[in-house]
Design a protein around this motif. Structure first.
Motif, PDB file in Angstrom:
ATOM      1  N   THR A  35       0.844  -1.184   0.000  1.00 43.52           N
ATOM      2  CA  THR A  35       0.000   0.000   0.000  1.00 43.52           C
ATOM      3  C   THR A  35       0.882   1.238   0.000  1.00 43.52           C
ATOM      4  OG1 THR A  35      -1.690  -1.176   1.266  1.00 43.52           O
ATOM      5  CG2 THR A  35      -1.832   1.221   1.226  1.00 43.52           C
ATOM      6  N   VAL A  36       0.591   2.174  -0.911  1.00 48.99           N
ATOM      7  CA  VAL A  36       1.345   3.424  -1.009  1.00 48.99           C
ATOM      8  C   VAL A  36       0.360   4.591  -1.066  1.00 48.99           C
ATOM      9  CG1 VAL A  36       3.286   2.324  -2.206  1.00 48.99           C
ATOM     10  CG2 VAL A  36       1.433   3.333  -3.535  1.00 48.99           C
ATOM     11  N   ASP A  37       0.863   5.787  -0.892  1.00 45.44           N
ATOM     12  CA  ASP A  37       0.059   6.996  -1.024  1.00 45.44           C
ATOM     13  C   ASP A  37       0.254   7.564  -2.419  1.00 45.44           C
ATOM     14  OD1 ASP A  37      -0.896   7.046   1.670  1.00 45.44           O
ATOM     15  OD2 ASP A  37       1.072   7.795   2.291  1.00 45.44           O
ATOM     16  N   VAL A  38      -0.812   7.603  -3.218  1.00 49.35           N
ATOM     17  CA  VAL A  38      -0.733   8.142  -4.575  1.00 49.35           C
ATOM     18  C   VAL A  38      -0.727   9.661  -4.490  1.00 49.35           C
ATOM     19  CG1 VAL A  38      -1.839   8.263  -6.837  1.00 49.35           C
ATOM     20  CG2 VAL A  38      -1.871   6.121  -5.540  1.00 49.35           C
ATOM     21  N   LEU A  39       0.262  10.283  -5.129  1.00 51.09           N
ATOM     22  CA  LEU A  39       0.400  11.732  -5.116  1.00 51.09           C
ATOM     23  C   LEU A  39      -0.219  12.380  -6.351  1.00 51.09           C
ATOM     24  CD1 LEU A  39       4.101  11.936  -3.905  1.00 51.09           C
ATOM     25  CD2 LEU A  39       2.023  12.154  -2.530  1.00 51.09           C
ATOM     26  N   THR A  40      -0.293  11.636  -7.443  1.00 51.43           N
ATOM     27  CA  THR A  40      -0.851  12.167  -8.681  1.00 51.43           C
ATOM     28  C   THR A  40      -2.363  12.292  -8.543  1.00 51.43           C
ATOM     29  OG1 THR A  40       0.907  11.053  -9.915  1.00 51.43           O
ATOM     30  CG2 THR A  40      -1.004  11.793 -11.181  1.00 51.43           C
ATOM     31  N   PRO A  41      -2.918  13.467  -8.837  1.00 51.03           N
ATOM     32  CA  PRO A  41      -4.372  13.642  -8.728  1.00 51.03           C
ATOM     33  C   PRO A  41      -5.141  12.682  -9.649  1.00 51.03           C
ATOM     34  CG  PRO A  41      -3.278  15.756  -9.014  1.00 51.03           C
ATOM     35  CD  PRO A  41      -2.241  14.694  -9.240  1.00 51.03           C
ATOM     36  N   HIS A  42      -6.341  12.285  -9.213  1.00 56.20           N
ATOM     37  CA  HIS A  42      -7.164  11.364 -10.006  1.00 56.20           C
ATOM     38  C   HIS A  42      -7.389  11.871 -11.431  1.00 56.20           C
ATOM     39  CE1 HIS A  42      -8.085   8.437  -6.946  1.00 56.20           C
ATOM     40  NE2 HIS A  42      -8.477   9.386  -6.107  1.00 56.20           N
ATOM     41  N   SER A  43      -7.580  13.160 -11.595  1.00 58.75           N
ATOM     42  CA  SER A  43      -7.822  13.716 -12.929  1.00 58.75           C
ATOM     43  C   SER A  43      -6.625  13.464 -13.848  1.00 58.75           C
ATOM     44  CB  SER A  43      -8.125  15.214 -12.851  1.00 58.75           C
ATOM     45  OG  SER A  43      -7.059  15.908 -12.230  1.00 58.75           O
ATOM     46  N   VAL A  44      -5.418  13.553 -13.316  1.00 57.10           N
ATOM     47  CA  VAL A  44      -4.211  13.304 -14.113  1.00 57.10           C
ATOM     48  C   VAL A  44      -4.042  11.808 -14.365  1.00 57.10           C
ATOM     49  CG1 VAL A  44      -1.700  13.587 -14.200  1.00 57.10           C
ATOM     50  CG2 VAL A  44      -3.136  15.416 -13.273  1.00 57.10           C
ATOM     51  N   VAL A  45      -4.341  10.976 -13.391  1.00 57.07           N
ATOM     52  CA  VAL A  45      -4.298   9.522 -13.590  1.00 57.07           C
ATOM     53  C   VAL A  45      -5.236   9.138 -14.729  1.00 57.07           C
ATOM     54  CG1 VAL A  45      -4.837   7.280 -12.554  1.00 57.07           C
ATOM     55  CG2 VAL A  45      -3.600   8.997 -11.225  1.00 57.07           C
ATOM     56  N   ASN A  46      -6.410   9.734 -14.788  1.00 59.61           N
ATOM     57  CA  ASN A  46      -7.355   9.451 -15.871  1.00 59.61           C
ATOM     58  C   ASN A  46      -6.785   9.857 -17.226  1.00 59.61           C
ATOM     59  OD1 ASN A  46      -9.260   8.350 -14.163  1.00 59.61           O
ATOM     60  ND2 ASN A  46     -10.327  10.292 -13.858  1.00 59.61           N
ATOM     61  N   ILE A  47      -6.050  10.946 -17.284  1.00 63.19           N
ATOM     62  CA  ILE A  47      -5.403  11.357 -18.535  1.00 63.19           C
ATOM     63  C   ILE A  47      -4.372  10.314 -18.953  1.00 63.19           C
ATOM     64  CG2 ILE A  47      -3.859  13.081 -19.550  1.00 63.19           C
ATOM     65  CD1 ILE A  47      -5.373  15.175 -17.827  1.00 63.19           C
ATOM     66  N   PHE A  48      -3.597   9.801 -17.995  1.00 62.57           N
ATOM     67  CA  PHE A  48      -2.623   8.745 -18.300  1.00 62.57           C
ATOM     68  C   PHE A  48      -3.330   7.499 -18.828  1.00 62.57           C
ATOM     69  CE2 PHE A  48       0.371  10.486 -14.803  1.00 62.57           C
ATOM     70  CZ  PHE A  48       0.820  11.477 -15.656  1.00 62.57           C
ATOM     71  N   ARG A  49      -4.461   7.153 -18.222  1.00 59.94           N
ATOM     72  CA  ARG A  49      -5.220   5.970 -18.666  1.00 59.94           C
ATOM     73  C   ARG A  49      -5.707   6.122 -20.097  1.00 59.94           C
ATOM     74  NH1 ARG A  49      -8.500   5.259 -13.122  1.00 59.94           N
ATOM     75  NH2 ARG A  49      -6.980   3.944 -12.074  1.00 59.94           N
ATOM     76  N   SER A  50      -5.939   7.355 -20.525  1.00 62.47           N
ATOM     77  CA  SER A  50      -6.417   7.587 -21.890  1.00 62.47           C
ATOM     78  C   SER A  50      -5.283   7.558 -22.911  1.00 62.47           C
ATOM     79  CB  SER A  50      -7.177   8.910 -21.982  1.00 62.47           C
ATOM     80  OG  SER A  50      -6.288   9.997 -21.869  1.00 62.47           O
ATOM     81  N   GLY A  51      -4.039   7.385 -22.437  1.00 58.35           N
ATOM     82  CA  GLY A  51      -2.925   7.222 -23.366  1.00 58.35           C
ATOM     83  C   GLY A  51      -1.846   8.280 -23.296  1.00 58.35           C
ATOM     84  N   PHE A  52      -2.067   9.369 -22.589  1.00 56.13           N
ATOM     85  CA  PHE A  52      -1.053  10.413 -22.483  1.00 56.13           C
ATOM     86  C   PHE A  52       0.172   9.887 -21.755  1.00 56.13           C
ATOM     87  CE2 PHE A  52       1.029  13.762 -20.015  1.00 56.13           C
ATOM     88  CZ  PHE A  52       1.383  14.624 -21.027  1.00 56.13           C
ATOM     89  N   ARG A  53       1.343  10.203 -22.262  1.00 57.77           N
ATOM     90  CA  ARG A  53       2.598   9.823 -21.625  1.00 57.77           C
ATOM     91  C   ARG A  53       3.431  11.078 -21.410  1.00 57.77           C
ATOM     92  NH1 ARG A  53      -0.003   6.449 -20.197  1.00 57.77           N
ATOM     93  NH2 ARG A  53      -0.046   4.308 -20.837  1.00 57.77           N
ATOM     94  N   PRO A  54       3.775  11.389 -20.164  1.00 55.67           N
ATOM     95  CA  PRO A  54       4.578  12.589 -19.887  1.00 55.67           C
ATOM     96  C   PRO A  54       6.032  12.391 -20.298  1.00 55.67           C
ATOM     97  CG  PRO A  54       4.283  11.334 -17.890  1.00 55.67           C
ATOM     98  CD  PRO A  54       3.454  10.649 -18.954  1.00 55.67           C
ATOM     99  N   GLU A  55       6.727  13.494 -20.458  1.00 52.05           N
ATOM    100  CA  GLU A  55       8.171  13.432 -20.686  1.00 52.05           C
ATOM    101  C   GLU A  55       8.851  13.338 -19.329  1.00 52.05           C
ATOM    102  OE1 GLU A  55      10.007  16.184 -23.335  1.00 52.05           O
ATOM    103  OE2 GLU A  55       8.206  16.305 -24.562  1.00 52.05           O
ATOM    104  N   PHE A  56       9.908  12.544 -19.269  1.00 53.38           N
ATOM    105  CA  PHE A  56      10.653  12.380 -18.032  1.00 53.38           C
ATOM    106  C   PHE A  56      12.018  13.047 -18.137  1.00 53.38           C
ATOM    107  CE2 PHE A  56       7.451   9.440 -16.886  1.00 53.38           C
ATOM    108  CZ  PHE A  56       7.576   9.190 -15.516  1.00 53.38           C
ATOM    109  N   HIS A  57      12.551  13.411 -17.003  1.00 53.82           N
ATOM    110  CA  HIS A  57      13.888  13.972 -16.902  1.00 53.82           C
ATOM    111  C   HIS A  57      14.907  12.956 -17.436  1.00 53.82           C
ATOM    112  CE1 HIS A  57      17.567  15.267 -14.818  1.00 53.82           C
ATOM    113  NE2 HIS A  57      17.040  16.478 -14.939  1.00 53.82           N
ATOM    114  N   PRO A  58      15.995  13.416 -18.049  1.00 57.53           N
ATOM    115  CA  PRO A  58      17.022  12.488 -18.578  1.00 57.53           C
ATOM    116  C   PRO A  58      17.547  11.506 -17.537  1.00 57.53           C
ATOM    117  CG  PRO A  58      17.413  14.677 -19.426  1.00 57.53           C
ATOM    118  CD  PRO A  58      16.300  14.805 -18.407  1.00 57.53           C
ATOM    119  N   SER A  59      17.540  11.853 -16.250  1.00 55.32           N
ATOM    120  CA  SER A  59      18.015  10.906 -15.237  1.00 55.32           C
ATOM    121  C   SER A  59      17.121   9.682 -15.168  1.00 55.32           C
ATOM    122  CB  SER A  59      18.099  11.585 -13.857  1.00 55.32           C
ATOM    123  OG  SER A  59      16.835  12.006 -13.399  1.00 55.32           O
ATOM    124  N   ALA A  60      15.845   9.802 -15.555  1.00 56.62           N
ATOM    125  CA  ALA A  60      14.944   8.647 -15.595  1.00 56.62           C
ATOM    126  C   ALA A  60      15.193   7.838 -16.859  1.00 56.62           C
ATOM    127  CB  ALA A  60      13.495   9.101 -15.542  1.00 56.62           C
TER     128      ALA A  60
END
Length: 65
Positions: A35-60
């Motif tokens: 069990t963890v605490d989700v920090l990403t708001p539900h509205s943003v999680v829904n955007i990810f579920r629809s296929g959006f992929r954010p850009e990550f920092h080069p260290s990732a």
């Protein structure tokens, strides 16, 4: 993004990465609690579920093969 204990993590292409202000570093899924605490708001999680992929920092990007 989620928090487990005092550490913050991100999910990237199915991998778990530890995050801090210096960037991302490797993390092991098996070391995380069930069990963890989700920090990403539900509205943003829904955007990810629809296929959006954010850009990550080069260290990732350097951690994902």
């Amino acid at each position: 993004m989620f928090k487990a204990g005092d550490e913050t993590y991100a999910l990237f292409d199915g991998e778990v990465l530890k995050w801090d202000f210096e960037g991302y570093s490797a993390a092991k899924k098996e070391n995380l609690p069930k069990t963890v605490d989700v920090l990403t708001p539900h509205s943003v999680v829904n955007i990810f579920r629809s296929g959006f992929r954010p850009e990550f920092h080069p260290s990732a990007l350097s951690l994902i093969t």
